[in-house]
Design a protein around this motif. Structure first.
Motif, PDB file in Angstrom:
ATOM      1  N   LEU A 170       0.808  -1.218   0.000  1.00  0.00           N
ATOM      2  CA  LEU A 170       0.000   0.000   0.000  1.00  0.00           C
ATOM      3  C   LEU A 170       0.845   1.274   0.000  1.00  0.00           C
ATOM      4  O   LEU A 170       0.312   2.367  -0.109  1.00  0.00           O
ATOM      5  CB  LEU A 170      -0.939   0.004   1.219  1.00  0.00           C
ATOM      6  CG  LEU A 170      -1.818  -1.244   1.388  1.00  0.00           C
ATOM      7  CD1 LEU A 170      -2.693  -1.117   2.640  1.00  0.00           C
ATOM      8  CD2 LEU A 170      -2.692  -1.452   0.162  1.00  0.00           C
ATOM      9  N   SER A 171       2.161   1.126   0.129  1.00  0.00           N
ATOM     10  CA  SER A 171       2.948   2.330   0.404  1.00  0.00           C
ATOM     11  C   SER A 171       3.132   3.234  -0.811  1.00  0.00           C
ATOM     12  O   SER A 171       3.551   4.375  -0.640  1.00  0.00           O
ATOM     13  CB  SER A 171       4.288   1.970   1.037  1.00  0.00           C
ATOM     14  OG  SER A 171       4.904   0.979   0.304  1.00  0.00           O
ATOM     15  N   ARG A 178      -4.959   4.479  -0.144  1.00  0.00           N
ATOM     16  CA  ARG A 178      -4.379   3.481   0.755  1.00  0.00           C
ATOM     17  C   ARG A 178      -5.452   2.967   1.716  1.00  0.00           C
ATOM     18  O   ARG A 178      -5.589   1.764   1.923  1.00  0.00           O
ATOM     19  CB  ARG A 178      -3.230   4.119   1.544  1.00  0.00           C
ATOM     20  CG  ARG A 178      -2.301   3.111   2.179  1.00  0.00           C
ATOM     21  CD  ARG A 178      -1.188   3.793   2.932  1.00  0.00           C
ATOM     22  NE  ARG A 178      -0.567   4.830   2.132  1.00  0.00           N
ATOM     23  CZ  ARG A 178      -0.037   5.944   2.632  1.00  0.00           C
ATOM     24  NH1 ARG A 178      -0.079   6.182   3.925  1.00  0.00           N
ATOM     25  NH2 ARG A 178       0.522   6.835   1.838  1.00  0.00           N
ATOM     26  N   ARG A 182      -6.825  -0.812   1.645  1.00  0.00           N
ATOM     27  CA  ARG A 182      -6.658  -1.510   2.920  1.00  0.00           C
ATOM     28  C   ARG A 182      -7.995  -2.092   3.393  1.00  0.00           C
ATOM     29  O   ARG A 182      -8.071  -3.248   3.792  1.00  0.00           O
ATOM     30  CB  ARG A 182      -6.115  -0.544   3.971  1.00  0.00           C
ATOM     31  CG  ARG A 182      -5.818  -1.203   5.281  1.00  0.00           C
ATOM     32  CD  ARG A 182      -5.157  -0.256   6.232  1.00  0.00           C
ATOM     33  NE  ARG A 182      -6.136   0.502   6.984  1.00  0.00           N
ATOM     34  CZ  ARG A 182      -5.842   1.488   7.838  1.00  0.00           C
ATOM     35  NH1 ARG A 182      -4.594   1.842   8.012  1.00  0.00           N
ATOM     36  NH2 ARG A 182      -6.780   2.094   8.497  1.00  0.00           N
ATOM     37  N   GLU A 205      -1.517   0.284   9.637  1.00  0.00           N
ATOM     38  CA  GLU A 205      -1.775  -0.788   8.679  1.00  0.00           C
ATOM     39  C   GLU A 205      -1.682  -2.149   9.371  1.00  0.00           C
ATOM     40  O   GLU A 205      -2.521  -3.033   9.181  1.00  0.00           O
ATOM     41  CB  GLU A 205      -0.693  -0.713   7.600  1.00  0.00           C
ATOM     42  CG  GLU A 205      -1.135  -1.020   6.213  1.00  0.00           C
ATOM     43  CD  GLU A 205      -0.051  -0.563   5.250  1.00  0.00           C
ATOM     44  OE1 GLU A 205      -0.024   0.649   4.951  1.00  0.00           O
ATOM     45  OE2 GLU A 205       0.774  -1.377   4.821  1.00  0.00           O
TER      46      GLU A 205
END
Ligand SMILES: Nc1ncnc2c1ncn2[C@@H]1O[C@H](COP(=O)(O)OP(=O)(O)OP(=O)(O)O)[C@@H](O)[C@H]1O
Length: 381
Positions: A170-171, A178, A182, A205
């Motif tokens: 997700l970075s 994100r 997620r 996260e």
């Protein structure tokens, strides 16, 4: 029987001096479990993941999945990645630019020799899981970052793998995307129950996605536990710091009471009574501030001076000095007009619930101290 079993995994990289990237690592994962490897840059997360994938060969140890040996240094067994039936999702989506979404998603099926209508159906199903059915005939360059990451997620799911490995997937997405991806990943895991190892350095996260979080330090697990446990009871100061308990207040015992950060404390502090000096760790969100002690009834308090106050919408960040120490309190900005009006040099009182101040010994690597309530009432409070 655990699904994935890792024993004595060890990996050094040559250099002067050599780097121990994984240090005698032992852990197991149950079927359907999602374990997050959390830790700062260089702690060995990616190397661990690459060893699981078969992209890196460890110097020693064993890895098996469902009773099948993937890697065993003593028997010289090291299955290549394509023999491990795993899915992988990377930070860089790693899609083939010259292939359509359909071909990209179907790529892992090729090496498994799955073709024809069955392959087509598996591709459609995987695409449907992450809502990219409408994009199957496009090329990666025609997709947004979030869509590309969903395609790479579909590709990791298509061959119905025994385990999925995520390396900071997700970075590369902006903050809003994100959160979306997620949430989708969380829902997908709840629905499909795949076994997964997920690498990240983002604590929120990790807390959101993990069944268990493993906090890594120098190639080892400093703590492994469910998110609540790791968040509420960080085993060491290293874990505490990484999980946002960024205020470090040295405490010393003085004739029956305690001084924290060199200041007189009023109220209770939780620490074993048979201890000398110790350290308290506390989150900015767990520190409250008010003009007087009377406004913070029931909390443990100490005097502080405002260094800076930064407005942040719903909260105000207060940077304070307590004797020689700097601390950070994040206080509610919507209801406390007073906090927004603070200027440098103002005297305030800082308070915290003793349950939220975690005590550790002063020696490097000291474990969380299970405290009995230690009365430190002073000044008639
Ligand atoms: N190919 C390599 N050659 C030499 N040293 C390496 C190599 N790969 C990793 N290392 C070293 O091994 C250690 C662990 O690296 P690793 O990439 O696993 O950490 P990480 O926790 O994933 O970090 P990041 O979050 O930055 O990716 C680091 O000290 C790193 O410098």
């Amino acid at each position: 029987m655990p699904h994935l079993e890792v024993k004595g995994l060890h990996k050094q990289f040559a250099g002067k001096p050599p780097t121990t990237a994984i240090d005698q690592l032992e852990f197991s994962i149950e079927e359907g479990e999602l374990v997050v490897l959390l830790g700062p840059s260089g702690c060995g997360k990616t190397t661990t993941l690459r060893c699981l994938a078969g992209l890196e060969t460890a110097d020693a140890g064993q890895i098996s999945l469902g009773g099948r040996t993937w890697f065993d240094s003593s028997q010289r067994i090291a299955l290549p990645p394509e023999k491990r039936n795993i899915g992988m999702v990377f930070q860089s989506y790693a899609l083939w630019p010259h292939m359509t979404v359909r071909k990209n998603i179907g790529y892992p099926l090729r090496s498994r020799r799955k073709k024809g209508p069955e392959a087509a159906q598996w591709i459609e199903e995987a695409a449907a899981l992450v809502n990219v059915e409408a994009l199957l005939d496009r090329y990666p360059a025609q997709l947004s970052g979030g869509q590309q990451q969903r395609v790479s997620l579909a590709r990791s799911l298509v061959s119905r793998p025994d385990m999925i490995l995520f390396d900071e997937p997700l970075s590369n997405l902006d903050a809003k995307l994100r959160d979306d991806v997620r949430a989708q990943l969380h829902e997908l895991h709840g629905r499909l129950g795949f076994t997964a190892v997920f690498v990240t350095h983002d604590q929120s996260e990790a807390l959101a996605l993990a069944d268990r979080v493993a906090v890594m330090r120098a190639g080892r697990f400093e703590q492994i536990g469910d998110p609540f446990e790791v968040f509420e009871r960080p085993a060491t100061e290293y874990v505490a710091d990484f999980l946002g308990l960024s205020n470090r207040l040295p405490a010393e015992r003085v004739d029956g009471g305690v001084r924290v950060a060199g200041a007189e404390v009023v109220g209770d502090v939780l620490a074993p009574t048979d201890l000398g000096d110790f350290v308290l760790r506390i989150r900015p969100e767990d520190l409250h501030a008010a003009p007087t002690r009377a406004d913070l009834r029931g909390l443990t308090t100490l005097p502080a001076t405002v260094v800076d106050a930064v407005y942040g919408g719903r909260h105000v960040d207060l940077y304070l000095s307590v004797a020689e120490l700097r601390i950070h309190a994040r206080v509610d900005g919507s209801s406390v007009e007073w906090a927004r009006s603070l200027t440098a040099g103002r005297g305030v009182v800082v308070g915290f619930d003793p349950e939220n101040a975690k005590a550790y010994g002063t020696a490097e690597g000291s474990r969380l101290l299970d405290g009995r309530r230690l009365a430190t009432a002073r000044n008639g409070a």
